[in-house]
Design a protein around this motif. Structure first.
Motif, PDB file in Angstrom:
ATOM      1  N   PHE A  75       0.834  -1.149   0.028  1.00 25.67           N
ATOM      2  CA  PHE A  75      -0.048   0.012  -0.054  1.00 25.67           C
ATOM      3  C   PHE A  75       0.967   1.353   0.006  1.00 25.67           C
ATOM      4  O   PHE A  75       0.543   2.003  -0.854  1.00 25.67           O
ATOM      5  CB  PHE A  75      -1.054  -0.077   1.199  1.00 25.67           C
ATOM      6  N   LEU A  76       1.826   1.305   0.891  1.00 27.46           N
ATOM      7  CA  LEU A  76       2.608   2.774   0.940  1.00 27.46           C
ATOM      8  C   LEU A  76       3.420   2.864  -0.158  1.00 27.46           C
ATOM      9  O   LEU A  76       3.587   3.761  -0.698  1.00 27.46           O
ATOM     10  CB  LEU A  76       3.594   2.376   2.334  1.00 27.46           C
ATOM     11  N   LYS A  77       3.884   1.897  -0.738  1.00 31.44           N
ATOM     12  CA  LYS A  77       4.728   1.705  -2.060  1.00 31.44           C
ATOM     13  C   LYS A  77       3.711   2.530  -3.323  1.00 31.44           C
ATOM     14  O   LYS A  77       4.186   3.351  -4.010  1.00 31.44           O
ATOM     15  CB  LYS A  77       5.414   0.590  -2.598  1.00 31.44           C
ATOM     16  N   LYS A  78       2.509   1.834  -3.200  1.00 33.75           N
ATOM     17  CA  LYS A  78       1.858   2.233  -4.479  1.00 33.75           C
ATOM     18  C   LYS A  78       0.958   3.820  -4.197  1.00 33.75           C
ATOM     19  O   LYS A  78       1.033   4.413  -5.268  1.00 33.75           O
ATOM     20  CB  LYS A  78       0.270   1.236  -4.331  1.00 33.75           C
ATOM     21  N   TYR A  79       0.618   4.103  -2.992  1.00 32.51           N
ATOM     22  CA  TYR A  79      -0.196   5.478  -2.877  1.00 32.51           C
ATOM     23  C   TYR A  79       0.689   6.498  -2.429  1.00 32.51           C
ATOM     24  O   TYR A  79      -0.203   7.477  -1.987  1.00 32.51           O
ATOM     25  CB  TYR A  79      -1.468   5.054  -2.283  1.00 32.51           C
ATOM     26  N   CYS A  80       1.825   6.559  -1.825  1.00 33.58           N
ATOM     27  CA  CYS A  80       2.348   7.486  -1.012  1.00 33.58           C
ATOM     28  C   CYS A  80       3.389   8.310  -1.836  1.00 33.58           C
ATOM     29  O   CYS A  80       4.263   9.042  -1.131  1.00 33.58           O
ATOM     30  CB  CYS A  80       2.989   6.886   0.081  1.00 33.58           C
ATOM     31  N   ASN A  81       3.341   8.107  -3.168  1.00 36.18           N
ATOM     32  CA  ASN A  81       4.483   8.836  -3.719  1.00 36.18           C
ATOM     33  C   ASN A  81       3.580   9.894  -4.886  1.00 36.18           C
ATOM     34  O   ASN A  81       3.135   9.369  -5.809  1.00 36.18           O
ATOM     35  CB  ASN A  81       5.268   7.966  -4.677  1.00 36.18           C
ATOM     36  N   PRO A  82       3.496  11.111  -4.391  1.00 39.37           N
ATOM     37  CA  PRO A  82       2.334  11.889  -5.190  1.00 39.37           C
ATOM     38  C   PRO A  82       3.030  12.402  -6.417  1.00 39.37           C
ATOM     39  O   PRO A  82       2.406  12.819  -7.415  1.00 39.37           O
ATOM     40  CB  PRO A  82       2.259  13.345  -4.377  1.00 39.37           C
ATOM     41  N   LYS A  83       4.293  11.965  -6.833  1.00 45.04           N
ATOM     42  CA  LYS A  83       4.887  12.418  -8.273  1.00 45.04           C
ATOM     43  C   LYS A  83       4.472  11.391  -9.215  1.00 45.04           C
ATOM     44  O   LYS A  83       4.384  11.559 -10.440  1.00 45.04           O
ATOM     45  CB  LYS A  83       6.375  12.383  -8.077  1.00 45.04           C
ATOM     46  N   LYS A  84       3.999  10.193  -9.054  1.00 41.32           N
ATOM     47  CA  LYS A  84       3.470   9.122  -9.787  1.00 41.32           C
ATOM     48  C   LYS A  84       1.969   9.372 -10.406  1.00 41.32           C
ATOM     49  O   LYS A  84       1.623   8.724 -11.109  1.00 41.32           O
ATOM     50  CB  LYS A  84       3.631   7.898  -9.178  1.00 41.32           C
ATOM     51  N   ILE A  85       1.292  10.141  -9.659  1.00 41.88           N
ATOM     52  CA  ILE A  85      -0.094  10.440  -9.970  1.00 41.88           C
ATOM     53  C   ILE A  85      -0.241  10.832 -11.285  1.00 41.88           C
ATOM     54  O   ILE A  85       0.431  11.888 -11.657  1.00 41.88           O
ATOM     55  CB  ILE A  85      -0.729  11.161  -8.894  1.00 41.88           C
ATOM     56  N   GLN A  86      -1.117  10.352 -12.089  1.00 49.66           N
ATOM     57  CA  GLN A  86      -1.428  10.965 -13.116  1.00 49.66           C
ATOM     58  C   GLN A  86      -2.995  10.802 -13.389  1.00 49.66           C
ATOM     59  O   GLN A  86      -3.671  10.317 -12.894  1.00 49.66           O
ATOM     60  CB  GLN A  86      -0.948  10.076 -14.336  1.00 49.66           C
ATOM     61  N   GLY A  87      -3.575  11.799 -14.106  1.00 55.77           N
ATOM     62  CA  GLY A  87      -5.035  12.104 -14.611  1.00 55.77           C
ATOM     63  C   GLY A  87      -5.089  11.082 -15.826  1.00 55.77           C
ATOM     64  O   GLY A  87      -4.581  10.253 -16.190  1.00 55.77           O
ATOM     65  N   LEU A  88      -6.505  11.105 -15.971  1.00 55.46           N
ATOM     66  CA  LEU A  88      -7.344  10.131 -16.695  1.00 55.46           C
ATOM     67  C   LEU A  88      -7.321  10.929 -17.804  1.00 55.46           C
ATOM     68  O   LEU A  88      -7.416  12.149 -18.128  1.00 55.46           O
ATOM     69  CB  LEU A  88      -8.448   9.550 -16.195  1.00 55.46           C
ATOM     70  N   GLU A  89      -7.404  10.133 -19.156  1.00 52.60           N
ATOM     71  CA  GLU A  89      -7.762  11.159 -20.373  1.00 52.60           C
ATOM     72  C   GLU A  89      -9.309  11.151 -20.550  1.00 52.60           C
ATOM     73  O   GLU A  89     -10.253  10.611 -19.678  1.00 52.60           O
ATOM     74  CB  GLU A  89      -7.413   9.912 -21.530  1.00 52.60           C
ATOM     75  N   LEU A  90      -9.803  12.361 -21.141  1.00 52.94           N
ATOM     76  CA  LEU A  90     -11.168  12.548 -20.972  1.00 52.94           C
ATOM     77  C   LEU A  90     -11.852  11.394 -21.614  1.00 52.94           C
ATOM     78  O   LEU A  90     -12.996  11.136 -20.851  1.00 52.94           O
ATOM     79  CB  LEU A  90     -11.144  13.850 -22.432  1.00 52.94           C
ATOM     80  N   GLN A  91     -11.693  10.494 -22.580  1.00 55.84           N
ATOM     81  CA  GLN A  91     -12.380   9.454 -22.984  1.00 55.84           C
ATOM     82  C   GLN A  91     -12.701   8.384 -21.723  1.00 55.84           C
ATOM     83  O   GLN A  91     -13.549   7.999 -21.629  1.00 55.84           O
ATOM     84  CB  GLN A  91     -11.728   8.666 -24.457  1.00 55.84           C
ATOM     85  N   GLN A  92     -11.338   8.090 -21.103  1.00 53.34           N
ATOM     86  CA  GLN A  92     -11.589   7.357 -19.928  1.00 53.34           C
ATOM     87  C   GLN A  92     -12.497   7.837 -18.838  1.00 53.34           C
ATOM     88  O   GLN A  92     -13.233   7.251 -18.249  1.00 53.34           O
ATOM     89  CB  GLN A  92     -10.031   7.149 -19.370  1.00 53.34           C
ATOM     90  N   ILE A  93     -12.591   9.060 -18.631  1.00 49.83           N
ATOM     91  CA  ILE A  93     -13.388   9.882 -17.709  1.00 49.83           C
ATOM     92  C   ILE A  93     -14.866   9.531 -18.065  1.00 49.83           C
ATOM     93  O   ILE A  93     -15.661   9.292 -17.179  1.00 49.83           O
ATOM     94  CB  ILE A  93     -13.261  11.251 -17.445  1.00 49.83           C
ATOM     95  N   LYS A  94     -15.061   9.791 -19.368  1.00 44.36           N
ATOM     96  CA  LYS A  94     -16.497   9.643 -19.826  1.00 44.36           C
ATOM     97  C   LYS A  94     -16.854   8.333 -19.772  1.00 44.36           C
ATOM     98  O   LYS A  94     -18.255   7.929 -19.419  1.00 44.36           O
ATOM     99  CB  LYS A  94     -16.534  10.048 -21.313  1.00 44.36           C
TER     100      LYS A  94
END
Length: 123
Positions: A42-61
């Motif tokens: 869990f800590l390796k996956k979610y505690c590095n804010p530099k890795k966060i990316q947004g979704l593409e508009l089509q994915q969001i839709k």
């Protein structure tokens, strides 16, 4: 429903419950946003804010529509679902499926309970 993740096995008694689902290599919506592998800690996956990316508009839709359709279905059946967050949305190809529908049946409080309880009256 096509947007509800299937349960492989479930059992319950007076003091506990067990629900088993198939493992998904793709992971959850949260894993996609964090560019994480489902098996990582869990800590390796979610505690590095530099890795966060947004979704593409089509994915969001696409994902937004699928989530709204399954929530509408549950609402029409009178089934409460108070645990909607990115870690409870499993990805299966280009389809997302809700997890943890059993939480309300087991009496677990809503994920958002702390936000609701601060208000005396909600219109």
């Amino acid at each position: 429903h096509p947007y509800i993740y299937k349960i492989t096995f479930a059992t319950a008694n007076e003091s506990s419950a067990l629900v088993i689902r198939s493992f998904s290599e793709k992971g959850t919506l949260k894993d996609l946003i964090y560019k994480a592998k489902p098996k990582d800690p869990f800590l390796k996956k979610y505690c590095n804010p530099k890795k966060i990316q947004g979704l593409e508009l089509q994915q969001i839709k696409t994902y937004g529509r699928q989530i709204l359709e399954v929530l509408k279905f549950l609402h029409e059946k009178g089934f409460p679902y108070g645990h909607l967050h990115s870690a409870n949305v499993m990805l299966d190809g280009d389809t997302c499926k809700l997890l943890d529908l059993e939480n309300s049946l087991l009496g677990l409080p809503s994920f958002y309970r702390s936000y609701f309880s601060q208000f005396r009256k909600i219109n």
